[in-house]
Design a protein around this motif. Structure first.
Motif, short mmCIF file in Angstrom:
data_model
loop_
_atom_site.label_atom_id
_atom_site.label_comp_id
_atom_site.label_asym_id
_atom_site.label_seq_id
_atom_site.Cartn_x
_atom_site.Cartn_y
_atom_site.Cartn_z
N GLU A 121 -11.15 6.75 131.74
CA GLU A 121 -10.12 6.86 130.70
C GLU A 121 -8.74 7.01 131.34
O GLU A 121 -7.75 6.44 130.86
CB GLU A 121 -10.42 8.07 129.79
CG GLU A 121 -11.61 7.84 128.88
CD GLU A 121 -11.98 9.08 128.08
OE1 GLU A 121 -11.38 10.16 128.35
OE2 GLU A 121 -12.87 8.99 127.21
N ASP A 140 -16.37 13.95 136.21
CA ASP A 140 -16.87 13.16 135.09
C ASP A 140 -16.35 11.72 135.18
O ASP A 140 -15.14 11.47 135.09
CB ASP A 140 -16.42 13.81 133.78
CG ASP A 140 -17.09 13.19 132.56
OD1 ASP A 140 -17.09 11.94 132.46
OD2 ASP A 140 -17.60 13.94 131.71
N LYS A 141 -17.25 10.78 135.36
CA LYS A 141 -16.88 9.38 135.51
C LYS A 141 -16.14 8.86 134.28
O LYS A 141 -15.15 8.10 134.40
CB LYS A 141 -18.14 8.54 135.76
CG LYS A 141 -17.86 7.05 135.88
CD LYS A 141 -19.16 6.28 136.07
CE LYS A 141 -18.92 4.78 136.04
NZ LYS A 141 -20.18 4.02 136.19
N LYS A 142 -16.55 9.27 133.10
CA LYS A 142 -15.92 8.81 131.87
C LYS A 142 -14.45 9.20 131.84
O LYS A 142 -13.58 8.41 131.47
CB LYS A 142 -16.65 9.38 130.65
CG LYS A 142 -16.05 8.96 129.32
CD LYS A 142 -16.79 9.61 128.15
CE LYS A 142 -16.12 9.25 126.82
NZ LYS A 142 -16.79 9.92 125.68
N GLU A 143 -14.14 10.44 132.25
CA GLU A 143 -12.76 10.90 132.25
C GLU A 143 -11.91 10.13 133.27
O GLU A 143 -10.74 9.83 133.02
CB GLU A 143 -12.72 12.40 132.55
CG GLU A 143 -13.30 13.24 131.42
CD GLU A 143 -13.47 14.69 131.79
OE1 GLU A 143 -13.56 14.98 133.00
OE2 GLU A 143 -13.52 15.53 130.88
#
Length: 349
Positions: free
Chosen positions: A162, A156-159
């Motif tokens: 973050e 997951d790119k978002k993770e």
């Protein structure tokens, strides 16, 4: 003893740790065979067998490189062996080095190794332990957090972003399944191709985002363990510092790293003390630990190497130490007539 080494492919094998061990076993007058992961043969109702390559016992071989040259020349001999005629199968192939056209080869050595182990052949490392630790970077995550850098495993790119933000915009990205420093990236706030890097890595599978350790710029240390203990000979330890090449943050030999001596530090001793009980319990005889200062950054249970660089930094060869340990295991196995499990024998001193 009769010992067979499993490699990715006999024709493409290079002169590394495995060849050093084969050469030492031959010097000690053992029957030494080598096979690729494509050289197993099974037919229903018949015993499992292997198509092996070997060098005549009478052949005069002066060095590991000469031994490899002979194995890959017309001087080499071929022989089909019934698996149970072997005393030892040493699984040394590296699944992460298989290309996209050889996906069938990634788990073949371990799968057939399990069959041979069940038939009473001593298999090193324990084949069921190798199955569990097949993705060694995931096996690494089972170790206590106190000895590891902070990390996440995700697609997951978002993770990942973050994690990047929470670690002051500096991290290391690498594929979950990989080796030799390939596709490992140091990411900081100036990285302009982060999206492309994440896309490239996620196309390969899961991604590890790992805390960057400033001490890594000085290289890392490869510690070779045998039976849960650091290899030792003549008061010297099986430890090699891998120094990063110019303009490179990766210290792998494949990426231009060079070798240097390193002492056995208190931080290393602590990491070994914490790691060893699990390795011993699981039956992992020969293991490589990669350490940066007081943190373990990787563990290699599939095909740990580095011994071919020992002599150039003034360390003993250590090949005899490994083969002697295997000889003792075979002796124990014969004395106890199958009453000690492969898992226990694999790490028995």
């Amino acid at each position: 003893m009769k010992i067979c080494f499993v490699v990715n492919n006999v024709e493409t094998e290079t002169c590394g740790t495995t060849v050093y061990l084969m050469h030492e076993a031959k010097k000690r007058k053992h029957d030494v065979y080598v096979m690729g992961v494509g050289d197993f043969y099974f037919a229903q109702g018949k015993p499992l067998s292997i198509n092996s390559t070997y060098v005549s016992k009478n052949a005069e071989i002066g060095s590991p490189q000469e031994y490899l040259d002979a194995l890959q020349s017309s001087k080499a001999k071929k022989k089909r062996i019934i698996a149970t005629d072997l005393d030892v199968l040493f699984i040394r192939n590296n699944p992460t080095e298989e290309g996209s056209t050889r996906q069938w080869a990634e788990q073949a050595g371990i799968a057939f190794g399990r069959m041979m182990q069940q038939q009473g052949v001593l298999v090193l490392n324990d084949a069921f332990a190798l199955s569990h630790a097949f993705i060694d970077k995931l096996y690494f995550e089972e170790l206590p957090a106190s000895i590891k850098p902070n990390s996440i495993i995700t697609r997951d790119k978002k993770e990942i972003m973050e994690f990047f933000e929470s670690h002051k915009k500096k991290m290391v990205l690498k594929p979950l399944e990989g080796s030799g420093g390939r596709d490992v990236y140091l990411i900081d706030k100036n990285e302009k191709n982060l999206n492309q890097i994440i896309e490239n890595l996620s196309a390969q599978g899961y991604i590890i985002a790992q805390e960057y350790l400033p001490a890594a710029k000085e290289g890392d240390v490869r510690v070779l363990l045998m039976n849960g203990r650091v290899m030792e000979k003549d008061g010297k330890y099986g430890i090699i510092k891998r120094v990063t090449g110019e303009g490179e943050f990766r210290s792998n030999f494949n990426q231009g790293g060079t070798g240097d001596k390193s002492p056995l530090t208190d931080d290393m001793k602590k990491i070994i003390e914490i790691t060893a009980p699990k390795l011993i319990r699981d039956g992992l005889f020969f293991v490589g630990l990669d350490i940066v200062k007081d943190k373990l950054i990787e563990i290699n249970v599939l095909s740990p190497g580095g011994m071919d660089h020992f002599e150039e930094i003034g360390l003993p060869n250590f090949s005899d130490t490994v083969i002697e340990a295997i000889e003792r295991k075979v002796e124990y196995k014969n004395l106890y007539k199958g009453n000690i499990s492969n898992q226990v024998l694999a790490t028995m001193v």
